[in-house]
Design an enzyme around this catalytic site. Structure first.
Site, mmCIF file in Angstrom:
data_model
loop_
_atom_site.group_PDB
_atom_site.id
_atom_site.type_symbol
_atom_site.label_atom_id
_atom_site.label_comp_id
_atom_site.label_asym_id
_atom_site.label_seq_id
_atom_site.Cartn_x
_atom_site.Cartn_y
_atom_site.Cartn_z
ATOM 1 C CG ASN A 191 -4.212 11.105 -7.139
ATOM 2 O OD1 ASN A 191 -3.545 11.191 -8.156
ATOM 3 N ND2 ASN A 191 -4.761 9.974 -6.721
ATOM 4 C CG ASP A 238 -3.812 8.134 -13.681
ATOM 5 O OD1 ASP A 238 -4.087 7.651 -12.564
ATOM 6 O OD2 ASP A 238 -4.658 8.579 -14.476
ATOM 7 C CG HIS A 293 -7.200 12.129 -10.374
ATOM 8 N ND1 HIS A 293 -7.189 11.152 -9.401
ATOM 9 C CD2 HIS A 293 -8.150 13.038 -9.985
ATOM 10 C CE1 HIS A 293 -8.090 11.421 -8.471
ATOM 11 N NE2 HIS A 293 -8.687 12.578 -8.797
ATOM 12 N NE ARG A 345 15.922 -5.924 -4.457
ATOM 13 C CZ ARG A 345 15.909 -7.178 -4.037
ATOM 14 N NH1 ARG A 345 16.588 -7.520 -2.944
ATOM 15 N NH2 ARG A 345 15.245 -8.110 -4.695
ATOM 16 C CG ASP A 364 -1.981 1.065 1.155
ATOM 17 O OD1 ASP A 364 -2.133 1.635 0.056
ATOM 18 O OD2 ASP A 364 -2.629 1.330 2.183
ATOM 19 C CG ASP A 409 -2.975 3.958 -2.642
ATOM 20 O OD1 ASP A 409 -3.922 3.153 -2.438
ATOM 21 O OD2 ASP A 409 -2.616 4.816 -1.797
#
Length: 847
Positions: free
Chosen positions: A730, A739, A735, A785, A722, A765
């Protein structure tokens, strides 16, 4: 037979000849000077012969010079005067040259292991005859110098040289043609070591302590000759020669001979006779093994040829039962192999053909013929008759006793049926000719008189009965438009060709126009002068009308085939192309005239999704006589490159009588439809923004991973990723910037995972990752990582830079925890803990 190998570099060969000859000569001369020594063991000449015989003739002079220089230096090293040392050069030189010449001219060295006789020839030319000649010259020189009598010197020289040659030459020549690796690669090398120990230790023990010692010395050599290969036996013979020869030369061997002089002269003979049989036996065993290998290879080739033969083959016992049958025969007769094995050829032969077949079998068994060929009928398992061309030969043993028959049965049923149809057609043609009203005429050139039979009268609409007309009367019946042409062709037949083949129109007496076909032949007298024309006429009006209708029908068919959007290809019964319409020409890359007569597989290279060639439906259609569809997702490999997706179906073409004439294959180009299907499948399983797997496809992949763990064990890992602070991007940049950042992060994460791992965007996301067969520790390192890489990613947008972070939740997939829904909840819970622990971390849910 092996060819001599390529010669080595001359300097290296010179050094090897000089050093080897010098060392062997020094050892032999030193041994001969020891107290109690009887005679020298001379291996040097055999060593030189082994290195020299296959060398180019231009090298012989320098190589012989090196060997003789070594001989001279060896004698000088032990204090011999120069004249005495030099006197040994001519006999040794003569012995070496004679042995090399005999081996080279006869080719005995190359054929050494072909048979015991060839090996004896090799020993005779290389080890027996040259020492006899060399010893004669050497003993004469010794007697002339007063060093020894001719008889003693000759015997000593012969025994030492023969023993040395028999001991060294076979092994050395074998190694010159092969390599040491083949000797060391002997599969029974442990036995070679055992026999070597027996020879080196047991040989001296037998010679010094046992009666009849040469029997014990030869026993392990004879066993080794049977067990090992020729080179190993030759090596053991050389070891036995060295160990036994040293004992004899040093005078340590006792003897029961009453005459000490004869003991000294013949002391090496028993050793020589003990070594030679082992070499002969090894040569015979080697040849036996070679023949056995060749026989095995021949039997294998025969079995393979029989199993893969396109025609039926069988081995038939003398009682008529099938001993072995191949697949082609089983397919021809409709039986399985085990079913045929309990039957005899009489059981599947048509009763009307059995007597003639049995009579031919009796003639073969009686020796009146060696083989026979016969066309006969067989009974298929279904009960129908099948024509086959049978070829039979009898196999006998070495004493001429019969063993079994070899039968070859070619399926000629289609040909025989065709011949029967052709015979029936010929009979029908004959009847049709009689009933067709063909007229016969004769024209006497001298009297200009034409004689017509009733058939001619009926053709021209005249009253029946022999009609006597003139050439002009006949011309009056011709259509005006054809008269000039007909007269030219008739005149040409009278003056030149002597044959008339003509077609013309006539007007019958009732005014009807008919088309007539005429053939005639010119009859001449003995002087070659034309006498008369004799010929026939028949009405071909209906045939011409039919031909015209067929031509029009063919043109309409051609226009239709040229106009349709599918490719159409026709073939004959053998699957060879006979026609391609324009669409088929475009699809295949072949023009119709180029492809005509080629096999369908050569014109259409069909392959499946895996790139392998797939069967052409035409073959199945021709074999089964029914329609066949191109299976699976097939593509056509175009000769110019690339491939075309196709859908195709082949159907049989039959004549009026139902006989199969060939096939027609219809191909449809479905490249666009298949590309659209691929695009739709991809869109249904991948996220449109990032190109990663979407949520439904990921859930299917997670279920597959759980099933794999349950079935095969092992461990996999599920990671829930997440993004942190993504909403700020955003809200701040819009947006479009969000994107773009998602696309960059997707590419970054995809570059970090392994090829077999599965990465997906679940929505917004949120991302998920399945690490297949991955330990937890390695998954934790990868998660750390990924977090670091994501935090280091910078998005430059409208003069601003944006960064986000990531939190990762990890759940272990194993046999006790393999429920997809629960795993997602566990990974989500672990991610929630990682966020509340400060973000930019990972947490593991242990279950």
């Amino acid at each position: 037979m092996r060819r001599p190998r390529e010669p080595d570099a001359l300097p290296a060969t010179l050094s090897l000849v000089f050093c080897g000859y010098l060392l062997l000569a020094l050892g032999a001369i030193w041994l001969s000077r020891q107290p109690g020594s009887i005679a020298t063991l001379w291996y040097a000449n055999a060593f030189a012969v082994a290195l020299l015989w296959d060398q180019p003739l231009r090298r012989w002079a320098p190589l012989l010079g090196a060997a003789m220089l070594a001989n001279l230096l060896a004698n000088l090293a032990f204090g011999d005067p120069l004249p005495l040392a030099a006197s040994f050069i001519p006999p040794n030189l003569l012995e070496i040259v004679l042995a090399c010449a005999l081996l080279r001219v006869s080719g005995a060295a190359l054929r050494m292991n072909e048979s015991p006789g060839a090996f004896l020839q090799f020993i005779c030319f290389g080890a027996l005859l040259p020492p006899l000649v060399g010893a004669s010259l050497g003993a004469s020189i010794l007697a002339w110098q007063g060093l020894d009598s001719f008889e003693r010197g000759w015997l000593f020289w012969v025994e030492g040289a023969m023993l040395g040659a028999v001991s060294v030459l076979p092994l050395a020549v074998w190694l010159r043609q092969r390599s040491w690796w083949e000797l060391f690669g002997e599969r029974r090398r442990h036995e070679l070591v055992l026999y070597g120990v027996m020879v080196l230790l047991g040989g001296p023990f037998a010679l010094l302590l046992l009666p009849f010692p040469f029997v014990y010395l030869s026993l392990p050599l004879m066993i080794a000759a049977v067990r090992l290969n020729f080179a190993s036996t030759a090596l053991l013979v050389a070891l036995a020669s060295v160990s036994g020869g040293l004992i004899i030369a040093l005078g340590l061997l006792g003897s029961s001979l009453p005459d000490q002089g004869w003991r000294d002269l013949l002391i090496y003979l028993p050793l020589l006779l003990a070594l030679l049989p082992a070499l002969l036996l090894a040569s015979a065993v080697e040849q036996l093994r070679k023949r056995r290998r060749e026989l095995t290879a021949s039997e294998t080739r025969f079995r393979d040829a029989m199993d893969h033969s396109a025609i039926g083959m069988a081995l038939v016992g003398l009682d008529g039962r099938w001993q072995r049958v191949n697949r082609a025969l089983c397919e021809m007769l409709g039986y399985r192999e085990e079913e045929l094995s309990v039957l005899g050829f009489q059981d599947v032969t048509h009763p009307d053909d059995l007597a003639g077949d049995l009579e031919l079998v009796r003639e073969i068994l009686a020796g009146r013929r060696h083989s026979y060929r016969l066309e006969k009928r067989y009974l298929h398992k279904s009960g129908r008759e099948i024509w086959g061309l049978l070829a039979v030969s009898l196999v006998r043993d070495h004493e001429g006793e019969p063993l079994y028959f070899i039968s070859q049965i070619e399926d000629i049923d289609r040909r025989k049926r065709a011949e029967e149809r052709e015979a029936e057609l010929a009979r029908r043609y004959s009847v049709a000719t009689e009933a067709s009203g063909v007229g016969v005429w004769e024209w006497d050139l001298a009297s200009d008189r034409l004689l017509w039979d009733d058939g001619m009268c009926r053709l021209y609409g005249l009253p029946a009965g022999d009609a006597e007309l003139s050439y002009g009367d006949w011309l009056a019946h011709l259509h005006p438009d054809d008269i000039a042409r007909v007269e030219r062709e008739v005149q040409a037949a009278r003056e030149g060709s002597g044959r008339l083949d003509i077609e013309f129109r006539i007007r019958r007496a009732d005014g009807e126009v008919r088309v007539i076909k005429g053939h005639a032949r010119l009859i001449r007298d003995l002087a070659g002068k034309p006498l008369r024309l004799v010929g026939t006429n028949w009405d071909v009006s209906e045939l011409r009308q039919l031909a015209e209708r067929l031509r029009e029908e063919r043109e309409r068919l051609q226009v239709t085939l040229d106009a349709i959007g599918d490719g159409v290809i026709t073939t004959d019964l053998d699957g060879r192309v006979s026609f391609l319409n324009p669409v088929a020409e475009r699809l295949s890359g072949w023009r119709s005239d180029e492809a005509r007569g080629l096999p369908i597989e050569q014109v259409l290279l069909l392959e499946g999704e895996d790139g392998r060639l797939v069967p052409n439906p035409v073959r199945h259609c021709l074999e089964q006589g029914s329609s066949a569809t191109l299976q699976g997702l097939a593509s056509l490999r175009h000769p110019a490159g690339g491939s075309i997706a196709l859908r195709g179906q082949a159907a049989p073409m039959r004549g009026c009588d139902g006989a199969l004439l060939g096939s027609v294959l219809v191909l449809t180009d479905v490249s666009e439809a298949r590309a659209m299907q691929k695009h739709l499948r991809y869109a249904a399983t991948h996220d449109a923004l990032t190109g990663l797997l979407n949520r439904p496809a990921f859930e299917d992949a997670l279920a597959d991973s759980c099933r794999d763990v349950l079935q095969n064990g092992g461990h996999s890992v599920l990671c829930f990723i997440d993004l942190d602070r993504f909403k700020e991007v955003n809200d701040s940049a819009g947006h479009a910037a969000g994107d773009e950042l998602l696309r960059q992060l997707a590419r970054l994460m995809h570059a970090q995972v392994r090829a077999g791992d599965q990465l997906a965007r679940l929505g917004g996301d949120e991302f998920a990752l399945i690490l297949r067969s991955c330990p937890l520790q390695q998954a934790e390192l990868l998660a750390a990582r990924l977090i670091a890489q994501i935090q280091g990613q910078v998005l430059a947008w409208d003069g601003q830079e944006f960064r986000v972070g990531a939190s990762v939740g990890i759940a272990c997939i194993h046999s006790g925890n393999a429920h997809p829904t629960e795993l997602l909840k566990q990974a989500d819970t672990a991610c929630y803990r990682a966020k509340h622990a400060g973000r930019g971390q990972f947490a593991v849910e242990h279950r």
